[in-house]
Design a protein around this motif. Structure first.
Motif, PDB file in Angstrom:
ATOM      1  N   LEU A 105      -0.837   5.547  -1.257  1.00 21.18           N
ATOM      2  CA  LEU A 105      -1.517   4.923  -2.207  1.00 21.18           C
ATOM      3  C   LEU A 105      -0.555   4.694  -3.764  1.00 21.18           C
ATOM      4  CD1 LEU A 105      -3.883   3.251  -3.284  1.00 21.18           C
ATOM      5  CD2 LEU A 105      -4.985   5.545  -4.040  1.00 21.18           C
ATOM      6  N   TYR A 106      -0.549   3.605  -4.094  1.00 21.50           N
ATOM      7  CA  TYR A 106       0.227   3.130  -5.399  1.00 21.50           C
ATOM      8  C   TYR A 106      -0.587   2.803  -6.359  1.00 21.50           C
ATOM      9  CZ  TYR A 106       4.592   3.029  -2.403  1.00 21.50           C
ATOM     10  OH  TYR A 106       5.544   3.266  -1.390  1.00 21.50           O
ATOM     11  N   LEU A 107      -0.763   3.683  -7.491  1.00 24.74           N
ATOM     12  CA  LEU A 107      -1.807   3.147  -8.454  1.00 24.74           C
ATOM     13  C   LEU A 107      -1.007   3.713  -9.848  1.00 24.74           C
ATOM     14  CD1 LEU A 107      -4.833   5.045  -7.070  1.00 24.74           C
ATOM     15  CD2 LEU A 107      -4.735   2.325  -7.698  1.00 24.74           C
ATOM     16  N   CYS A 113      -4.313  -7.628  -1.924  1.00 22.03           N
ATOM     17  CA  CYS A 113      -2.918  -7.141  -2.203  1.00 22.03           C
ATOM     18  C   CYS A 113      -2.607  -6.568  -0.539  1.00 22.03           C
ATOM     19  CB  CYS A 113      -3.306  -5.582  -2.575  1.00 22.03           C
ATOM     20  SG  CYS A 113      -3.883  -5.814  -4.607  1.00 22.03           S
ATOM     21  N   LEU A 114      -3.605  -6.821   0.597  1.00 21.95           N
ATOM     22  CA  LEU A 114      -3.141  -6.836   1.763  1.00 21.95           C
ATOM     23  C   LEU A 114      -2.668  -8.035   2.413  1.00 21.95           C
ATOM     24  CD1 LEU A 114      -5.867  -4.078   2.997  1.00 21.95           C
ATOM     25  CD2 LEU A 114      -3.502  -3.728   2.281  1.00 21.95           C
ATOM     26  N   GLY A 115      -2.568  -9.167   1.705  1.00 21.44           N
ATOM     27  CA  GLY A 115      -2.260 -10.321   2.131  1.00 21.44           C
ATOM     28  C   GLY A 115      -1.053 -10.377   3.105  1.00 21.44           C
ATOM     29  N   ARG A 153     -13.530  -5.407  -2.511  1.00 21.62           N
ATOM     30  CA  ARG A 153     -12.903  -5.705  -1.131  1.00 21.62           C
ATOM     31  C   ARG A 153     -11.938  -6.800  -1.366  1.00 21.62           C
ATOM     32  NH1 ARG A 153     -16.643  -6.180   4.240  1.00 21.62           N
ATOM     33  NH2 ARG A 153     -16.387  -3.916   4.995  1.00 21.62           N
ATOM     34  N   GLU A 154     -12.394  -7.664  -2.357  1.00 25.24           N
ATOM     35  CA  GLU A 154     -11.616  -9.058  -2.406  1.00 25.24           C
ATOM     36  C   GLU A 154     -10.209  -8.727  -2.989  1.00 25.24           C
ATOM     37  OE1 GLU A 154     -14.621  -8.435  -3.427  1.00 25.24           O
ATOM     38  OE2 GLU A 154     -15.622  -9.965  -1.918  1.00 25.24           O
ATOM     39  N   TYR A 189      -1.222  -1.282  -2.367  1.00 27.77           N
ATOM     40  CA  TYR A 189      -0.296  -1.327  -3.511  1.00 27.77           C
ATOM     41  C   TYR A 189      -1.204  -1.779  -4.491  1.00 27.77           C
ATOM     42  CZ  TYR A 189       3.382  -1.092   0.056  1.00 27.77           C
ATOM     43  OH  TYR A 189       4.432  -0.637   1.094  1.00 27.77           O
ATOM     44  N   PHE A 190      -1.288  -0.950  -5.425  1.00 26.56           N
ATOM     45  CA  PHE A 190      -2.409  -1.181  -6.518  1.00 26.56           C
ATOM     46  C   PHE A 190      -1.798  -1.025  -7.944  1.00 26.56           C
ATOM     47  CE2 PHE A 190      -6.718  -0.921  -4.185  1.00 26.56           C
ATOM     48  CZ  PHE A 190      -6.693  -2.287  -3.822  1.00 26.56           C
TER      49      PHE A 190
END
Length: 377
Positions: free
Chosen positions: A72-74, A28-30, A22-23, A51-52
């Motif tokens: 989803l970016y992985l 990443c969703l800041g 979650r952190e 965005y990961f």
């Protein structure tokens, strides 16, 4: 000492795997503002893009709270298997390039997936896409395959994709045959560069079935070394407008098609004649007579063509602005640039009448050769 310290930091970054938590998700969703009255669960439920990329992630996990996730970016991680995405019924775009994935799997819940990017992994078989009935783009280029292995296609997945897929990238996968993809009749873009394709006959059949294809890349294959390869491919399809990164104009396609028609007609005629002097020349234009003619046309010279008749098969390949000068060249004994044609040390002036039969044949042959050598353009 500073250099050694830098190497230790680099080594930790290189080998320490990151877990999706979650952190990390909130970090990443800041860039997304959370509403004051909104709970964390509500906030995560409305997230659509995550965005990961480049996070040293090894396992896909803890994303099920993002029930609205669509993109989803992985890419550029260390993922080995596609897992824990069965919740992603709203997923439309999945980016997994440059990981260590060896198999396409775990996509059975993605019924709305339209774009899948899994290039630069270790995938050998295109499979397990039966539930992805809306997939439009599939990118599986440049897999890191074991020596001697080549990419294969599961017929069950291809049958499903035949109704939806419009973009396919299978470049750099040691593929020796693309006959299986001829079922993908809705393809508009196909890239199969840097493979092991060798058969012109197979390529012709595949392109004949892909009637919607407008962009095609095949450079880097052995088949590309065949004589006049580009010209032959352009003639094979009516829809192609970009071939190996270069535009295919309608004018060039028409020119090549007319040339092939004329060539095939000449070959067919050459196979049916007999007798001495059976030299078959193409119908260059009005006023030219055919040489020989095994069938005996009933007129002098084996079927001489009258001056007023026209046979535009070859002249139609010349741009319209040049056709008139080409015809005049035929009648006046000059080439298309207006230069007088030399025969046996003798010069025929502009407007001079055609010589007797033997000399006429020589003149026609020289004009024909000027067309064949490219002086018509």
């Amino acid at each position: 000492n500073e250099y050694k310290s830098y190497l230790r930091v680099l080594d930790r970054h290189e080998w320490t795997m990151t877990r999706i938590s979650r952190e990390l998700l909130l970090k990443c969703l800041g860039h997304i503002t959370r509403k004051s009255e909104e709970s964390l669960s509500q906030f995560l439920r409305r997230i659509t893009h995550v965005y990961f990329q480049e996070k040293n992630i090894s396992v896909i996990e803890n994303l099920n709270e993002c029930s609205s996730l669509s993109v989803l970016y992985l890419y550029d991680n260390r993922i080995k298997t596609i897992t824990n995405l069965s919740f992603a019924v709203n997923m439309t775009h999945l980016y997994l390039q440059n990981n260590s994935i060896s198999r396409i799997e775990g996509l059975h819940g993605m019924v709305n997936l339209t774009k899948l990017y899994v290039g630069y992994n270790n995938i050998i078989v295109i499979e397990n896409l039966e539930r992805c009935t809306k997939l439009k783009e599939l990118h599986v280029e440049y897999q890191d395959l074991p020596t001697g292995e080549k990419m294969l296609f599961d017929p069950r997945s291809l049958m499903i994709l035949a109704n939806s897929l419009i973009v396919l990238n299978i470049s750099g996968n040691s593929i020796e045959s693309i006959k299986d993809i001829s079922i993908l009749r809705n393809l508009t873009q196909l890239s199969c560069k840097d493979n092991h394709l060798t058969s012109m006959r197979e390529l012709s059949r595949v392109l004949a079935s892909l009637t919607e294809l407008w962009k095609f890349d095949i450079e880097g294959n052995p088949v590309c070394a065949k004589p006049k390869f580009r010209d032959r491919v352009i003639v094979m399809t009516q829809s192609l407008s970009v071939f190996d990164g270069k535009e295919v104009t309608e004018t060039s396609r028409k020119f090549l098609q007319n040339w092939r028609t004329m060539r095939d007609r000449r070959k067919g005629t050459a196979g049916g004649g007999n007798g001495e002097g059976n030299q078959i020349l193409p119908p260059i234009g009005a006023g030219l007579s055919r040489a020989g003619g095994g069938g005996g046309g009933g007129s002098e010279g084996g079927g001489r063509r009258k001056r007023g008749s026209s046979s535009p098969a070859l002249l139609s390949m010349v741009p319209n602005t040049r056709q008139e000068s080409a015809e005049n060249a035929v009648f006046n004994g000059t080439n298309i640039n207006g230069e007088e044609i030399m025969r046996n040390g003798e010069e025929s002036g502009v407007g001079a009448p055609m010589r007797q039969n033997s000399e006429n044949d020589n003149t026609r042959y020289e004009i024909y050769r000027s067309f064949q050598n490219g002086n018509y353009y």
